[in-house]
Enzyme design. Structure first.
Site, PDB file in Angstrom:
ATOM      1  CB  SER A  98      -0.900   0.018   1.233  1.00 47.23           C
ATOM      2  OG  SER A  98      -1.702  -1.131   1.242  1.00 47.23           O
TER       3      SER A  98
HETATM    4  N1  SAH Z   1      -0.636  -4.300   3.852  1.00 42.93           N
HETATM    5  C1  SAH Z   1       0.031  -5.004   2.792  1.00 42.93           C
HETATM    6  C2  SAH Z   1      -0.940  -5.032   1.632  1.00 42.93           C
HETATM    7  C3  SAH Z   1      -0.630  -6.030   0.614  1.00 42.93           C
HETATM    8  S1  SAH Z   1      -1.832  -6.031  -0.707  1.00 42.93           S
HETATM    9  C4  SAH Z   1       1.292  -4.239   2.443  1.00 42.93           C
HETATM   10  O1  SAH Z   1       1.224  -3.007   2.437  1.00 42.93           O
HETATM   11  O2  SAH Z   1       2.325  -4.840   2.155  1.00 42.93           O
HETATM   12  C5  SAH Z   1      -3.059  -7.065  -0.044  1.00 42.93           C
HETATM   13  C6  SAH Z   1      -2.613  -8.431   0.296  1.00 42.93           C
HETATM   14  O3  SAH Z   1      -3.754  -9.191   0.660  1.00 42.93           O
HETATM   15  C7  SAH Z   1      -1.947  -9.174  -0.849  1.00 42.93           C
HETATM   16  O4  SAH Z   1      -0.660  -9.526  -0.430  1.00 42.93           O
HETATM   17  C8  SAH Z   1      -2.838 -10.385  -1.066  1.00 42.93           C
HETATM   18  O5  SAH Z   1      -2.088 -11.537  -1.410  1.00 42.93           O
HETATM   19  C9  SAH Z   1      -3.520 -10.518   0.282  1.00 42.93           C
HETATM   20  N2  SAH Z   1      -4.791 -11.237   0.292  1.00 42.93           N
HETATM   21  C10 SAH Z   1      -5.838 -11.113  -0.557  1.00 42.93           C
HETATM   22  N3  SAH Z   1      -6.831 -11.960  -0.209  1.00 42.93           N
HETATM   23  C11 SAH Z   1      -6.405 -12.620   0.897  1.00 42.93           C
HETATM   24  C12 SAH Z   1      -6.977 -13.625   1.729  1.00 42.93           C
HETATM   25  N4  SAH Z   1      -8.191 -14.160   1.491  1.00 42.93           N
HETATM   26  N5  SAH Z   1      -6.255 -14.068   2.779  1.00 42.93           N
HETATM   27  C13 SAH Z   1      -5.015 -13.573   3.030  1.00 42.93           C
HETATM   28  N6  SAH Z   1      -4.415 -12.649   2.280  1.00 42.93           N
HETATM   29  C14 SAH Z   1      -5.107 -12.163   1.226  1.00 42.93           C
END
Ligand code: SAH
Length: 263
Positions: A98
Site C-alpha cells: 500500500s
Molecule cells: N498491507 C500489505 C498489503 C498487501 S496487498 C502491504 O502493504 O504490504 C493485499 C494483500 O492481501 C496481498 O498480499 C494479497 O495476497 C492478500 N490477500 C488477498 N486476499 C487474501 C486472503 N483471502 N487471505 C489472506 N491474504 C489475502
C-alpha cells in the site's frame, strides 16, 4: 549518440526531476528537498518521506511518526528508491504494498488500539510492513499477527522483517506471519484490540467481527470497484458501529486461485 538513446536519457532526467518528485511531495518540493535526496541513505530517505506525510497532515502524532521512522519502508519494497514515493508498488502475485499515506492513515486510525501489550491482526499482510509497525507499537508483551495467503509473500515478508528494526520481536515471538486465508482471521491470538485488513472485502467477514475484542477497532476497505475504508468499532457491550473514513482502491480480499488468475 543514437537519437533514440538521447531521447530516452532526456526523458529519464525529465521524469526524475520534474515529474516523479513533484507528484510525490507537492508543488515546491524542489525548493524544500534538494535533489541530493536521491543520493542519500535509505534511512534518510525514509525520514524525508515521514516528514512529508506529517506536512500533508496524514501523520498527526509522534507515535505514528516514530514507528514509521523506525520501520524503513525501503526494506519492504523490492526496488530501492521507489519505496519512498507515495504510491502503491507491485510486489508480485497481483498484489501491491500500500502507499505510505494509506499506511500512515491506518496507523493513525488504529493507534489507540496498538498500545503496549495489546493484540493486533494484519489480514493480507503482504510485505509485512504494517505487521512490523504494529509489533513495534504493541511491544514484546503484545502480539502482532500477519496473515497472508500467498506462501511466497509470507516467506519474503519474514526476510523483510528480519532486516528491520522489528527483527527481535519476530525472534521473541510477539510478531508472527502465517500462510492462511485471512477471511477466517487467526483465532489462536484472538480477541484482537486492532484488526487491519489490507485488501478490499465485498462484505466484512464475520470471523473478523467475532475476533474483534469489545472496545477494539477494525479498519477494512469494503467494496469492489468503489471502495470505502471503513472504521468498525466494537463497543464494550458488543454492539458494532461503522463509519466510512475515505474512498480507497485496494486489491480484493479473495481466494488465492482468484487472485492468481492471469499471473
Ligand atoms: N498491507 C500489505 C498489503 C498487501 S496487498 C502491504 O502493504 O504490504 C493485499 C494483500 O492481501 C496481498 O498480499 C494479497 O495476497 C492478500 N490477500 C488477498 N486476499 C487474501 C486472503 N483471502 N487471505 C489472506 N491474504 C489475502
Amino acid at each position: 549518440m543514437d537519437a533514440k538513446i538521447l531521447v530516452a536519457l532526456l526523458a529519464i532526467v525529465f521524469l526524475k526531476f520534474f515529474w516523479v518528485v513533484p507528484i510525490w511531495t507537492g508543488g515546491d518540493l524542489k525548493n524544500k528537498i534538494s535533489w541530493h535526496f536521491w543520493t542519500r541513505g535509505s534511512a534518510d530517505k525514509n525520514n524525508v518521506l515521514v516528514e512529508q506525510l506529517k506536512q500533508y497532515g496524514v501523520i498527526k502524532t509522534k507515535k505514528v511518526a516514530e514507528v514509521m521512522e523506525t520501520i524503513d519502508r525501503g526494506l519492504f519494497v523490492p526496488d530501492g528508491n521507489s519505496a519512498y514515493i507515495d504510491s502503491p508498488m507491485p510486489i508480485g502475485y497481483n498484489a501491491t504494498i500500500s502507499a505510505p499515506h494509506m499506511h500512515g492513515t491506518c496507523l493513525e486510525l488504529l493507534k489507540e488500539h496498538l498500545q503496549p501489550g495489546m493484540h493486533a491482526l494484519d489480514v493480507g499482510s503482504g510485505t509485512g510492513y504494517l505487521t512490523a509497525c504494529f509489533a513495534m507499537m504493541v511491544g514484546l508483551q503484545g502480539r502482532a499477527v500477519g496473515v497472508e495467503h500467498i506462501p511466497e509473500l509470507v516467506a519474503s515478508s519474514i526476510e523483510n522483517v528480519k532486516r528491520s528494526a522489528a527483527s527481535s520481536l519476530l525472534n521473541g515471538g510477539s510478531l508472527s506471519l502465517h500462510v492462511a486465508d485471512g477471511r477466517q482471521g487467526w483465532p489462536e491470538q484472538a480477541p484482537y484490540d486492532a484488526i487491519h485488513v489490507g485488501a478490499a472485502a465485498e462484505k466484512i467477514p464475520q470471523p473478523l467481527l467475532d475476533q474483534l475484542k469489545p472496545g477494539g477497532r477494525m479498519v477494512i476497505p469494503v467494496g469492489s470497484f468503489f471502495q470505502d475504508l471503513q472504521v468498525v468499532d466494537k463497543k464494550l457491550d458488543g454492539s458494532i458501529s461503522i463509519r466510512s473514513e475515505t474512498s480507497v482502491r485496494y486489491v480484493p480480499l479473495t481466494s488465492r486461485a482468484a487472485q492468481l488468475q492471469g499471473f
